[in-house]
Scaffold this active site. Structure first.
Site, PDB file in Angstrom:
ATOM      1  N   GLU A 204     -29.205 -28.476-110.561  1.00 12.70           N
ATOM      2  CA  GLU A 204     -28.860 -29.887-110.761  1.00 12.70           C
ATOM      3  C   GLU A 204     -29.833 -30.637-111.659  1.00 12.70           C
ATOM      4  O   GLU A 204     -30.374 -31.680-111.279  1.00 12.70           O
ATOM      5  CB  GLU A 204     -28.721 -30.568-109.396  1.00 12.70           C
ATOM      6  CG  GLU A 204     -27.661 -29.918-108.525  1.00 12.70           C
ATOM      7  CD  GLU A 204     -27.639 -30.446-107.100  1.00 12.70           C
ATOM      8  OE1 GLU A 204     -28.462 -31.328-106.756  1.00 12.70           O
ATOM      9  OE2 GLU A 204     -26.811 -29.967-106.308  1.00 12.70           O
ATOM     10  N   ASN A 245     -27.362 -23.841-112.082  1.00 11.54           N
ATOM     11  CA  ASN A 245     -26.395 -24.244-111.062  1.00 11.54           C
ATOM     12  C   ASN A 245     -26.259 -25.764-111.030  1.00 11.54           C
ATOM     13  O   ASN A 245     -27.255 -26.478-111.021  1.00 11.54           O
ATOM     14  CB  ASN A 245     -26.881 -23.735-109.695  1.00 11.54           C
ATOM     15  CG  ASN A 245     -25.829 -23.844-108.607  1.00 11.54           C
ATOM     16  OD1 ASN A 245     -24.724 -23.329-108.743  1.00 11.54           O
ATOM     17  ND2 ASN A 245     -26.163 -24.510-107.510  1.00 11.54           N
ATOM     18  N   HIS A 281     -17.772 -28.670-105.303  1.00 11.67           N
ATOM     19  CA  HIS A 281     -17.579 -29.551-104.153  1.00 11.67           C
ATOM     20  C   HIS A 281     -16.466 -30.534-104.526  1.00 11.67           C
ATOM     21  O   HIS A 281     -16.690 -31.466-105.303  1.00 11.67           O
ATOM     22  CB  HIS A 281     -18.868 -30.302-103.824  1.00 11.67           C
ATOM     23  CG  HIS A 281     -19.964 -29.415-103.345  1.00 11.67           C
ATOM     24  ND1 HIS A 281     -19.936 -28.806-102.113  1.00 11.67           N
ATOM     25  CD2 HIS A 281     -21.117 -29.018-103.939  1.00 11.67           C
ATOM     26  CE1 HIS A 281     -21.031 -28.077-101.955  1.00 11.67           C
ATOM     27  NE2 HIS A 281     -21.762 -28.188-103.051  1.00 11.67           N
ATOM     28  N   GLU A 313     -20.542 -22.972-104.499  1.00 14.01           N
ATOM     29  CA  GLU A 313     -20.705 -23.812-103.308  1.00 14.01           C
ATOM     30  C   GLU A 313     -19.403 -24.516-102.913  1.00 14.01           C
ATOM     31  O   GLU A 313     -19.407 -25.664-102.475  1.00 14.01           O
ATOM     32  CB  GLU A 313     -21.799 -24.870-103.535  1.00 14.01           C
ATOM     33  CG  GLU A 313     -23.132 -24.304-103.961  1.00 14.01           C
ATOM     34  CD  GLU A 313     -24.226 -25.369-104.073  1.00 14.01           C
ATOM     35  OE1 GLU A 313     -24.049 -26.480-103.507  1.00 14.01           O
ATOM     36  OE2 GLU A 313     -25.247 -25.087-104.720  1.00 14.01           O
ATOM     37  N   ASP A 315     -16.265 -26.289-101.341  1.00 12.18           N
ATOM     38  CA  ASP A 315     -15.614 -26.818-100.150  1.00 12.18           C
ATOM     39  C   ASP A 315     -14.627 -27.883-100.620  1.00 12.18           C
ATOM     40  O   ASP A 315     -14.703 -28.373-101.748  1.00 12.18           O
ATOM     41  CB  ASP A 315     -16.597 -27.367 -99.114  1.00 12.18           C
ATOM     42  CG  ASP A 315     -17.726 -28.199 -99.693  1.00 12.18           C
ATOM     43  OD1 ASP A 315     -17.491 -28.914-100.689  1.00 12.18           O
ATOM     44  OD2 ASP A 315     -18.837 -28.145 -99.167  1.00 12.18           O
TER      45      ASP A 315
END
Length: 396
Positions: A204, A245, A281, A313, A315
């Protein structure tokens, strides 16, 4: 987990039992799942009893009808399609809840440590490393023929206080961070006894507006620090696959363009970066996830740089949508299916969820609202999203 313009939740740190780095040793003494904790005892190593967002006590997920038992394992179907299927893993439930480990081993072929490979856990004081909790997860993965993604070597959050002080002073900041990266990758070298094949080197580093994030490392080391981190990691383990990432850069857009340009520059400069992690996400509802064409186009241009692309990651939040519980679960299942299908077609080689059960999800703790963002519910029953994923992997 992320600084995306909302309030940042910072996990409390706990006392750990540090050990001096043995650069070629195997598992740290006592680094077995039994050695981490036993039910009814304080969780003394790795993650704090109160946990951070990933292990926050979940809100009540919308009810659904689990239906029949699982017929085909995700990992078997994924293997047939040439893609790894993974989950982020928390230490505490892996010890305390037998169903957690059972489902993890049955369904997934890749694991990522949610917390215990971050700097605040691995090096709580200068030169003193504690690999116990991380080694236990690596041992679990190895015992169940799973690969491991290391997460993360450098981030602007979850650093030990001593390292933050060094970075703020500007004195020896580069040496301190380089020593941390070298110590971690030496322990987890791919020609050693505890290999970790791939690492998120930097997490990030780009803002939502596409600028280089103003972090402790950017301030201490200057704008060229990202290239240095990849070079230091490559020197410590030339066999490790090294990734950048980030979140919010999955489809086409300003941030995705900035991430692409960052990586293009690193590749052109000969920096040893091997891949990019798209966190994914997302949520249900309008404009809460990338369109299939945008996602495919972004993956294509990243792969054209010679980079491997992982989803790292994923969701899918329910709270961003409307409708009945069943309608929202059906929409969630479609989002999972669309993204996985697009990624398989576009050549993504690893697809990881940030957790796998709603019993242990960071979403409720971060948003302050109940949710059910993962493929298994709080009782480890497969949800409609799980069955949608199996259909995509089966070629349906």
């Amino acid at each position: 987990r992320h600084d995306n313009g909302q309030r940042m939740y910072r996990a409390p740190m706990t006392a750990v039992r540090p050990v001096r780095l043995n650069r070629r040793a195997g598992l740290t003494a006592g680094a077995s799942l039994v050695g981490l904790s036993t039910p009814g005892t304080a969780f003394a190593v790795g993650e704090p009893a109160s946990m951070n967002r990933q292990d926050h006590a979940p809100g009540t997920a919308p009810p659904h009808h689990p239906g029949s038992q699982v017929a085909s394992r995700l990992r078997d179907l994924a293997d047939a399609r040439g893609i790894r299927i993974g989950a982020a893993v928390a230490s505490r439930p892996l010890v305390a809840e037998p169903a957690y480990g059972d489902v993890l081993a049955r369904e997934f072929s890749s694991v990522t440590c949610e917390n215990v490979m971050k700097p605040g856990f691995l090096q709580p004081s200068p030169g003193r490393f504690d690999f116990q909790a991380a080694d236990a997860i690596v041992a679990f993965a190895t015992a169940h023929a799973m690969t491991i993604r290391g997460h993360t070597l450098a981030w602007h959050n979850q650093n030990p206080p001593w390292l933050e002080r060094v970075a703020a002073s500007g004195e020896n900041a580069g040496a301190a961070l380089r020593d941390h990266i070298t110590g971690v990758l030496t322990h987890y070298r791919n020609d050693g006894p505890v290999p970790v094949p791939a690492w998120d080197v930097v997490n990030e580093a780009i803002t939502d507006t596409g600028a280089l994030r103003d972090t402790l490392w950017a301030r201490a080391l200057g704008p060229g620090y990202l290239a240095d981190l990849f070079r230091w990691a490559n020197e410590a383990d030339p066999d490790a696959r090294l990734f950048y990432n980030d979140y919010g850069a999955e489809g086409m857009g300003r941030k995705a363009d900035a991430v692409y340009e960052l990586l293009r520059g690193l590749v052109q400069d000969g920096v040893p970066v091997h891949g990019v992690g798209l966190q994914m996400h997302v949520g249900i509802g309008a404009r809460q996830s990338p369109s299939r064409p945008d996602l495919a186009a972004n993956i294509a241009r990243l792969r054209a740089l010679g980079l491997e692309v992982h989803v790292t990651e994923m969701d899918v939040k329910l709270q961003t949508g409307t409708g009945t519980d069943d309608e929202r679960l059906a929409e969630q299942a479609q989002v999972y299916a669309d993204i996985l299908g697009t990624c398989i077609e576009a050549g993504v080689t690893s697809f990881t969820f940030w957790g796998f059960t709603d019993a242990h999800s960071w979403i409720p703790g971060f948003t302050g609202k109940p949710d059910g963002a993962l493929p298994f519910d709080t009782t480890y029953a497969p949800k409609p999203a799980y069955h949608a994923l199996t259909r995509v992997l089966a070629g349906g």
